[in-house]
Design an enzyme around this catalytic site. Structure first.
Site, PDB file in Angstrom:
ATOM      1  NE  ARG A   1     -52.784  30.475  32.462  1.00  0.00           N
ATOM      2  CZ  ARG A   1     -52.560  29.210  32.086  1.00  0.00           C
ATOM      3  NH1 ARG A   1     -52.785  28.230  32.952  1.00  0.00           N
ATOM      4  NH2 ARG A   1     -52.101  28.920  30.879  1.00  0.00           N
TER       5      ARG A   1
ATOM      6  CE1 TYR B   1     -43.788  20.076  26.374  1.00  0.00           C
ATOM      7  CE2 TYR B   1     -44.786  19.968  28.559  1.00  0.00           C
ATOM      8  CZ  TYR B   1     -44.459  20.692  27.420  1.00  0.00           C
ATOM      9  OH  TYR B   1     -44.804  22.015  27.320  1.00  0.00           O
TER      10      TYR B   1
END
Length: 356
Positions: free
Chosen positions: A325, A183
């Site tokens: 996760r 990013y």
């Protein structure tokens, strides 16, 4: 008293976490105009009910064009404060702490949500012109990003600082700067994506300049007792990209500019990366940065069992365990795994009848 390190408190500056289990930032792509809503309250709140010590939001964009998708969380306007405050208030009532991850997606912005294909969106389909350190697209067929001018870079820095001020008003206990995964801040930092020839490009010091200035700007506006986290891609897994040795140098300088903990992720800077994803594959990065930069670190990546997390902490490889996760699969991880380490977690009174 806790028998394990994982379930022991962790103090960093004026913040004390009840345990070392952190809910890692995970994009939800469920906002409209950047607004937090009932989904975010339940998603983040459930992990606080589940016993995690620190709950980190998904990447919250510091400006509209900094969103990964049009459905990202945002904190570029005052209207975003109140819905987020509702969430931080609930988290605090569960005995947990909250953090917000401040982000700008740069050239990886203006894409569809993952379940809608994830491809780049154009200006005729909810998309916008992306910006970056240099006009190099992430995918070959993407519309090239616009290279930020010096004046526009200063606006980005101010956007991060203003977002940090709003984060405090929203009740967050700490802030994480997203400088990983390709990013915008990572795009300036990496020699693979920064081809500028001004004071923000070229040398290592110049490429690091934006991240340090953002860190410094945020450090100036947050309370002295509030710690500041930075997530980095500790290894870029690509020829010519940053290695862990580069990231140790980055961490040392971040510490000088006000960072208190490095959240050690890796990769996602360029498509042409070569990595082997396996159990605890990023833990060595946290260990090396902790040792050589003398700064607290968070370990992240395929850590799915309390015993593994405890082993990492016992070995002094990290100070916090960030879980992603596994927390999606099991919001009550901290409660359910405690007995494996001989711990007796205090369950919410509403749930005690189900305690094993």
């Amino acid at each position: 008293m806790p028998q394990s390190i994982l379930y022991s408190p962790f103090k960093i500056k004026g913040l004390t976490l009840p345990n070392r289990i952190v809910v890692s930032p995970m994009c939800q792509y469920s906002s409209v105009d950047g607004m937090a809503n009932d989904w975010h309250l339940v998603h983040l709140g459930a992990r606080a009910v589940g016993g995690a010590g620190l709950i980190v939001t998904e990447a919250a964009a510091v400006c509209p064009e900094g969103r990964i998708t049009p459905d990202d969380l945002g904190i570029w306007a005052d209207k975003h404060i109140e819905p987020l405050k509702r969430i931080t208030t609930f988290i605090r009532k569960q005995g947990a702490k909250s953090a917000i991850q401040l982000a700008h997606a740069g050239r990886k912005a203006s894409t569809a949500s993952s379940w809608n294909g994830g491809g780049q969106l154009d200006t005729h389909n909810r998309g916008w012109q992306t910006v970056a350190a240099s006009p190099i697209p992430f995918n070959e067929d993407d519309i090239p990003p616009k290279e930020l001018s010096i004046e526009e870079i200063q606006v980005v820095i101010e956007s991060f600082a203003t977002a940090a001020t709003r984060s405090i008003e929203a009740g967050f206990d700490t802030i994480e700067i997203h400088a990983a995964h390709g990013y915008l801040l990572n795009q300036f930092l990496s020699p693979l994506t920064n081809k500028r020839n001004d004071e923000y490009g070229g040398s290592f010091e110049n490429r690091l300049r934006l991240l340090l200035e953002v860190t410094q700007a945020i450090h100036k506006v947050i309370p002295d007792e509030m710690p500041l986290f930075v997530r980095i891609s500790a290894h870029e897994w690509a020829e010519g990209g940053h290695t862990i040795e580069d990231s140790v140098k980055v961490a040392k300088l971040l510490k000088e500019y006000g960072a208190d903990l490095i959240d050690c992720s890796s990769g996602a800077v360029v498509k042409e990366q070569h990595l082997v994803v396996e159990k605890n594959y990023q833990v060595p990065f946290a260990a090396q940065i902790k040792k050589e930069a003398n700064i607290a670190t968070g370990a992240v990546g395929l850590i799915t069992h309390a015993e593994d997390a405890e082993e990492i902490l016992q070995a002094g490889k990290a100070d916090l365990i960030f879980m992603g996760r596994e927390m999606l699969r099991n919001p009550y991880f901290a409660l359910m795994e405690a007995d494996k380490l001989g711990e007796n977690m205090n369950w919410p009174k509403q749930y005690k009848r189900a305690k094993p």
